[in-house]
Design an enzyme around this catalytic site. Structure first.
Site, short mmCIF file in Angstrom:
data_model
loop_
_atom_site.label_atom_id
_atom_site.label_comp_id
_atom_site.label_asym_id
_atom_site.label_seq_id
_atom_site.Cartn_x
_atom_site.Cartn_y
_atom_site.Cartn_z
N VAL A 24 0.87 -1.19 0.06
CA VAL A 24 -0.14 -0.06 -0.04
C VAL A 24 0.82 1.24 -0.03
O VAL A 24 0.73 2.10 -0.84
CB VAL A 24 -0.95 0.09 1.10
CG1 VAL A 24 -1.97 1.35 1.25
CG2 VAL A 24 -1.80 -1.32 1.14
N LYS A 113 -5.60 -1.55 11.38
CA LYS A 113 -6.73 -2.13 12.06
C LYS A 113 -6.28 -2.54 13.35
O LYS A 113 -6.95 -2.55 14.41
CB LYS A 113 -7.66 -2.84 11.17
CG LYS A 113 -6.91 -4.26 10.86
CD LYS A 113 -7.13 -4.50 9.44
CE LYS A 113 -5.92 -3.79 8.59
NZ LYS A 113 -5.85 -4.12 7.13
N GLY A 142 -10.65 -1.92 3.02
CA GLY A 142 -9.82 -1.10 2.02
C GLY A 142 -10.30 0.00 1.18
O GLY A 142 -10.50 1.03 1.94
N ILE A 144 -13.30 0.98 -0.03
CA ILE A 144 -14.72 1.03 0.26
C ILE A 144 -14.64 2.12 1.33
O ILE A 144 -14.20 2.28 2.64
CB ILE A 144 -15.60 -0.22 0.88
CG1 ILE A 144 -15.30 -1.37 0.06
CG2 ILE A 144 -17.03 0.20 1.34
CD1 ILE A 144 -16.04 -2.63 0.48
N ASP A 209 -8.42 -10.84 11.63
CA ASP A 209 -8.50 -9.49 10.57
C ASP A 209 -9.81 -8.96 10.37
O ASP A 209 -9.89 -7.93 10.72
CB ASP A 209 -7.95 -9.79 9.15
CG ASP A 209 -8.02 -9.06 8.15
OD1 ASP A 209 -7.17 -7.89 8.40
OD2 ASP A 209 -8.86 -8.71 7.48
N LYS A 213 -11.56 -5.43 12.47
CA LYS A 213 -12.30 -4.23 11.51
C LYS A 213 -13.65 -4.01 12.20
O LYS A 213 -14.14 -2.90 12.16
CB LYS A 213 -12.48 -4.80 10.07
CG LYS A 213 -11.01 -4.65 9.41
CD LYS A 213 -11.25 -5.62 8.07
CE LYS A 213 -9.99 -5.35 7.30
NZ LYS A 213 -9.78 -6.62 6.14
N GLY A 310 -5.33 -4.98 -1.35
CA GLY A 310 -4.63 -4.54 -2.65
C GLY A 310 -3.85 -3.30 -2.43
O GLY A 310 -4.55 -2.28 -1.82
N1 HSE Z 1 -6.01 -9.72 4.34
C1 HSE Z 1 -7.21 -8.77 4.45
C2 HSE Z 1 -8.20 -9.28 3.46
C3 HSE Z 1 -6.82 -7.24 3.81
O1 HSE Z 1 -8.00 -10.42 2.80
O2 HSE Z 1 -9.25 -8.84 3.25
C4 HSE Z 1 -6.19 -6.48 4.75
O3 HSE Z 1 -6.84 -6.39 5.94
#
Ligand code: HSE
Length: 438
Positions: A24, A113, A142, A144, A209, A213, A310
Site C-alpha cells: 500500500v 486496524k 480497503g 470502500i 482480521d 475491523k 490490494g
Molecule cells: N487480508 C485482508 C483481506 C486485507 O483478505 O481482506 C487486509 O486487511
C-alpha cells in the site's frame, strides 16, 4: 505548513512523511509523486513527500521510490512532517510513532486496524489533547468508503446493525467452495497461489482480521469504545464442502460475516461463518470483494461495496484521508474529537437471538427422531425444518439436517451440547448460524 514559491506558488505546502513502503505504502508514494500537481489543483494544498521510513532502503518495491526519500530513521521524518501516514501495520513500533506525531500536534493517517482495535481510544485521546487529526478510512474494507460515512454521514442517525464481508481472503475461499465444490484446503491453496492469502493465513482464516475491523467500525457506529477482545470470533477452517453444498441446496450461501448489532443491553460483536440467503445483497458478493450492509433507524438499509485489499485500492482510501486532512490543516481546522459518549457495553453471545442449521449423524433406529426432537424441546428450541438422508457410506447411519426457529444463542448451544451427549447421535457435523437478512 509553509507557502513556497516552487511549482505551486499560490497553494500552501504541507510536508508528508510515509512510514512503510510495502504494497500500500509504495502506491501511496506513487500517487503523491506522480499526481502532485493534480492533487494540488484539486485540494488547494501541495503535498510534498519529504521522507519514507522503511526497514530496508534497498528492498525491491512495486514502485521505485527515489532513493533520497528513503530512510530508516522514522523519528526524524515524523518530526519534520505536517502529516504522517502510517502503513507499517502491527502494534509496535506503530503505536509509539503515531503517538509521537499526535502528541506533537501532527495529523496522522493510518490503515492499521490491529492497532486501532487494540489502542484506538488511546490514539483518539492523544489526537483530542493536541487538536490533531486522526483518520483511518483504509483500516476497514480497503477502498470502500465506510469509516467516513459511519463517522460523518450517519452521525445524525442511529445505526442498529451492520453486517460486513470485511475480509477478501476468506470471501474468495468461501466463494470458490461455493462455485466449484472445492474443499477448504484446496480453496485456500488456490487463494495462496493467486496472492489473495498469505503463506501464514491465520489472521484471515481464523477471523482475526475481520474481528479487528468489526471493533473499529462498531466504535464509530455505536459511539462507544470496543476492542478486539469484545468480538466473538470464529474462523472458516471448519466449514466443509458438505456444509457449503447443503446451504446451496436450501438457497443459502456461507459467508464470513462481521456483525455489530445493537441489543437491549448493549452491542453484540461477532465474526463467524453464517448462512445467508443467496438473494440477499451480501450473497452476491463474490471473489475477494468486500461489502458492508448497514441498517440505521432513519436511513434504512445501506450497502457499501468494493475492493477490500490490494495496493492501489487501499492507497485510494489513504489518499482520500490525506487530501481531506490537508484541506482541514490549510483552513486552520483542528481534528474533530471522536466521542464515545454512549459507552455501550459489549454483550456476550448468550442472549443474542439467532437461528441455527445443525447437521448430525444418528444411528438409524426406532425412536431416534423422537429423542432428537425431545432434546430441542427440553431446551426451548423450536425446529423449523428437518431433512433426513441415508449416509451413503453406512446404511445404519442417517444424516439429519435441522434448521431451528429463532432462539437464544445460549439455548441453541446447550441443545448442541446435549445432542453431542445423546447416545444415538454419532456425530454433530456442523453448527452454522442462519441470517435471514430481515
Ligand atoms: N487480508 C485482508 C483481506 C486485507 O483478505 O481482506 C487486509 O486487511
Amino acid at each position: 505548513m509553509t507557502t513556497s514559491a516552487t511549482s505551486h506558488p499560490q497553494t500552501p505546502h504541507l510536508k508528508v512523511a510515509l512510514l512503510g513502503a510495502g504494497t500500500v505504502g509504495s502506491q501511496v508514494a506513487r500517487v503523491l509523486l506522480d499526481s502532485k500537481d493534480e492533487l494540488a489543483l484539486r485540494s488547494g494544498v501541495t503535498l510534498d513527500l519529504v521522507g519514507v521510513a522503511v526497514r530496508d532502503v534497498d528492498a525491491k518495491r512495486d514502485y521505485e521510490i527515489p532513493r533520497e526519500l528513503l530512510t530508516t530513521d522514522a523519528d526524524s521524518v515524523i518530526d519534520a512532517a505536517d502529516i504522517v501516514v502510517e502503513l507499517t501495520g502491527g502494534i509496535e513500533p506503530a503505536r509509539t510513532r503515531i503517538l509521537r506525531a499526535l502528541n506533537a500536534g501532527t495529523t496522522v493517517v493510518t490503515g492499521n486496524k490491529a492497532l486501532l482495535a487494540a489502542h484506538g481510544r488511546e490514539l483518539q485521546d492523544a489526537a483530542a489533547a493536541s487538536g490533531s487529526q486522526l483518520s483511518y478510512e483504509a483500516a476497514v474494507a480497503g477502498a470502500i468508503p465506510i469509516v467516513r460515512p459511519m463517522r460523518d454521514s450517519l452521525a445524525g442517525d442511529k445505526v442498529t446493525r451492520f453486517l460486513g464481508i470485511m475480509n477478501g481472503t476468506t470471501n474468495f475461499i468461501l466463494d470458490q467452495m461455493d462455485t466449484t465444490g472445492a474443499a477448504f484446503d484446496d480453496a485456500l491453496a488456490e487463494a495462496q497461489e493467486l496472492g489473495y492469502a498469505e503463506a501464514d493465513p491465520t489472521a484471515d482464516v481464523e477471523g482475526h482480521d475481520a474481528a479487528a475491523k468489526a471493533a473499529v467500525l462498531a466504535s464509530l457506529a455505536f459511539h462507544s469504545t470496543f476492542t478486539l477482545d469484545d468480538v466473538h470470533c470464529e474462523g472458516i477452517t471448519a466449514v466443509s464442502a458438505e456444509d457449503v453444498a447443503t446451504a446451496a441446496e436450501a438457497g443459502y450461501v456461507i459467508k464470513l460475516l462481521s456483525v455489530g448489532e445493537r441489543t437491549e443491553d448493549g452491542v453484540n460483536l461477532r465474526v463467524n461463518p453464517v448462512m445467508i440467503p443467496r438473494n440477499h445483497v451480501l450473497g452476491g458478493v463474490h471473489g475477494a470483494y468486500n461489502a458492508v450492509f448497514v441498517e440505521a433507524e432513519n436511513a434504512g438499509s445501506l450497502m457499501f461495496y468494493g475492493q477490500g485489499a490490494g495496493g492501489e485500492p487501499t492507497a485510494s482510501a489513504v489518499l482520500g484521508d490525506l487530501v481531506s486532512a490537508a484541506r482541514a490543516i490549510a483552513r486552520g481546522a483542528e481534528g474533530i474529537p471522536l466521542s464515545d459518549h454512549a459507552k455501550l457495553p459489549a454483550v456476550s453471545m448468550d442472549n443474542v437471538t439467532t437461528r441455527m442449521a445443525i447437521t448430525v449423524t444418528v444411528k438409524d433406529r426406532l425412536g431416534v427422531l423422537a429423542q432428537i426432537a425431545q432434546v430441542f424441546a427440553d431446551h426451548g428450541v423450536s425446529i423449523s425444518t428437518m431433512h433426513q438422508t441415508e449416509d451413503p457410506k453406512d446404511q445404519a447411519i442417517s444424516v439429519l439436517r435441522l434448521v431451528t426457529h429463532t432462539g437464544r444463542h445460549r439455548d441453541l448451544m446447550d441443545t448442541v451440547g446435549a445432542l453431542r451427549e445423546l447416545p444415538v447421535v454419532a456425530e454433530v457435523l456442523s453448527v452454522i448460524p442462519v441470517e435471514t437478512g430481515d
